[in-house]
Write an enzyme that holds these catalytic residues in place. Structure first.
Site, PDB file in Angstrom:
ATOM      1  N   HIS A  93     -21.881 -66.443 -62.783  1.00  0.00           N
ATOM      2  CA  HIS A  93     -23.259 -66.137 -62.367  1.00  0.00           C
ATOM      3  C   HIS A  93     -23.485 -66.769 -60.998  1.00  0.00           C
ATOM      4  O   HIS A  93     -23.311 -67.977 -60.835  1.00  0.00           O
ATOM      5  CB  HIS A  93     -24.263 -66.679 -63.381  1.00  0.00           C
ATOM      6  CG  HIS A  93     -25.679 -66.675 -62.892  1.00  0.00           C
ATOM      7  ND1 HIS A  93     -26.263 -65.573 -62.307  1.00  0.00           N
ATOM      8  CD2 HIS A  93     -26.629 -67.651 -62.879  1.00  0.00           C
ATOM      9  CE1 HIS A  93     -27.509 -65.864 -61.963  1.00  0.00           C
ATOM     10  NE2 HIS A  93     -27.749 -67.117 -62.301  1.00  0.00           N
ATOM     11  N   HIS A  95     -25.810 -66.613 -57.003  1.00  0.00           N
ATOM     12  CA  HIS A  95     -27.026 -66.235 -56.283  1.00  0.00           C
ATOM     13  C   HIS A  95     -26.618 -65.620 -54.942  1.00  0.00           C
ATOM     14  O   HIS A  95     -27.145 -65.987 -53.898  1.00  0.00           O
ATOM     15  CB  HIS A  95     -27.923 -67.452 -56.062  1.00  0.00           C
ATOM     16  CG  HIS A  95     -28.468 -68.047 -57.324  1.00  0.00           C
ATOM     17  ND1 HIS A  95     -29.322 -69.129 -57.312  1.00  0.00           N
ATOM     18  CD2 HIS A  95     -28.301 -67.715 -58.638  1.00  0.00           C
ATOM     19  CE1 HIS A  95     -29.655 -69.437 -58.562  1.00  0.00           C
ATOM     20  NE2 HIS A  95     -29.030 -68.594 -59.377  1.00  0.00           N
ATOM     21  N   TYR A 120     -12.805 -49.426 -55.905  1.00  0.00           N
ATOM     22  CA  TYR A 120     -12.637 -50.774 -56.446  1.00  0.00           C
ATOM     23  C   TYR A 120     -13.917 -51.321 -57.065  1.00  0.00           C
ATOM     24  O   TYR A 120     -13.859 -52.179 -57.951  1.00  0.00           O
ATOM     25  CB  TYR A 120     -12.062 -51.723 -55.393  1.00  0.00           C
ATOM     26  CG  TYR A 120     -10.562 -51.653 -55.378  1.00  0.00           C
ATOM     27  CD1 TYR A 120      -9.798 -52.455 -56.215  1.00  0.00           C
ATOM     28  CD2 TYR A 120      -9.897 -50.731 -54.575  1.00  0.00           C
ATOM     29  CE1 TYR A 120      -8.418 -52.364 -56.242  1.00  0.00           C
ATOM     30  CE2 TYR A 120      -8.520 -50.626 -54.598  1.00  0.00           C
ATOM     31  CZ  TYR A 120      -7.784 -51.445 -55.430  1.00  0.00           C
ATOM     32  OH  TYR A 120      -6.424 -51.341 -55.464  1.00  0.00           O
TER      33      TYR A 120
END
Length: 225
Positions: A93, A95, A120
């Site tokens: 995860h 930002h 891709y």
């Protein structure tokens, strides 16, 4: 791979992501699922660029802290994705700037946040869902992830960032990077009428690489949970 090696792998990939500006400050988190059902996960308020292998949080199968520092507040997010993606062994995860920017655009389709721009992108990330905004650490985000029923390995959290599952940490990292680059391409080409992959080209990729795309609508026989 031993737990010691897994801890070192989390630190190595975390440093790489941080040094390339893909998740600033103490943002972002990484987890890996262990053979006994427990996890390794990065601690809360820890920079991915400066992780200590010995301080990475070790959780049991019930999500309780066994050793290491206090884990990231995003445990509900990781837990729901592992629960619904049976093949997932690692989750990243971030930002990352362009992926976050993408979530704020009004035209984004929640079922396919990005069009089929490159082979891709489809091969690494598949298709990407967009879920509504939840404050960081809000347990309600788990319900939003469960609502996707394991169909997506890559998800964008509105005004927050991407969360991507893979069958290895390397696969999850590569998919997250591909998602960020595709979001960047989308922003560069927005309103310029770009040429995306045709349905025939997408179908060829699906057949050649055995891709499981949510838009195909047929998920029988795939291990999602």
């Amino acid at each position: 791979m031993s737990e010691t090696r897994l801890r070192e792998e989390i630190c190595r990939y975390g440093r790489s992501l941080f040094e390339r500006g893909l998740t600033p400050g103490s943002s972002g988190n990484i987890s890996m699922r262990l053979e006994d059902g427990g996890w390794l996960v990065t601690p809360t308020n820890a920079s991915l660029g400066f992780l200590d292998p010995a301080r990475i949080s070790r959780l049991d199968a019930g999500g309780r802290l066994v050793s290491g520092d206090k884990p990231t507040k995003e445990i509900p997010l990781h837990s729901a994705l592992y629960e619904t993606r049976g093949s997932a062994r690692a989750i990243v995860h971030l930002h990352s700037t362009h992926a976050v920017a993408l979530t704020m655009l009004p035209e984004i389709d929640a079922r396919a946040a990005l069009p089929p721009m490159t082979p891709y992108y489809l091969m690494r990330a598949g298709e990407t869902a967009l879920v509504p905004y939840y404050r960081p650490g809000d347990p309600a985000v788990a319900d939003a992830i469960r609502g996707l029923a394991g169909r997506y390995s890559s998800v964008l959290l509105s005004n927050h960032g991407p969360v991507v599952a893979g069958d290895s940490l390397e696969a999850a990292v590569f998919a997250t990077e591909e998602l960020e680059e595709t979001a960047k391409l989308y922003l560069l080409l927005r309103n310029l009428n770009p040429r995306y992959l045709s349905p025939q080209q997408v179908a060829d990729l699906v057949e050649t690489f055995n891709l499981d795309l949510p838009s195909l609508g047929d998920h029988e026989g795939h291990d999602h949970g």
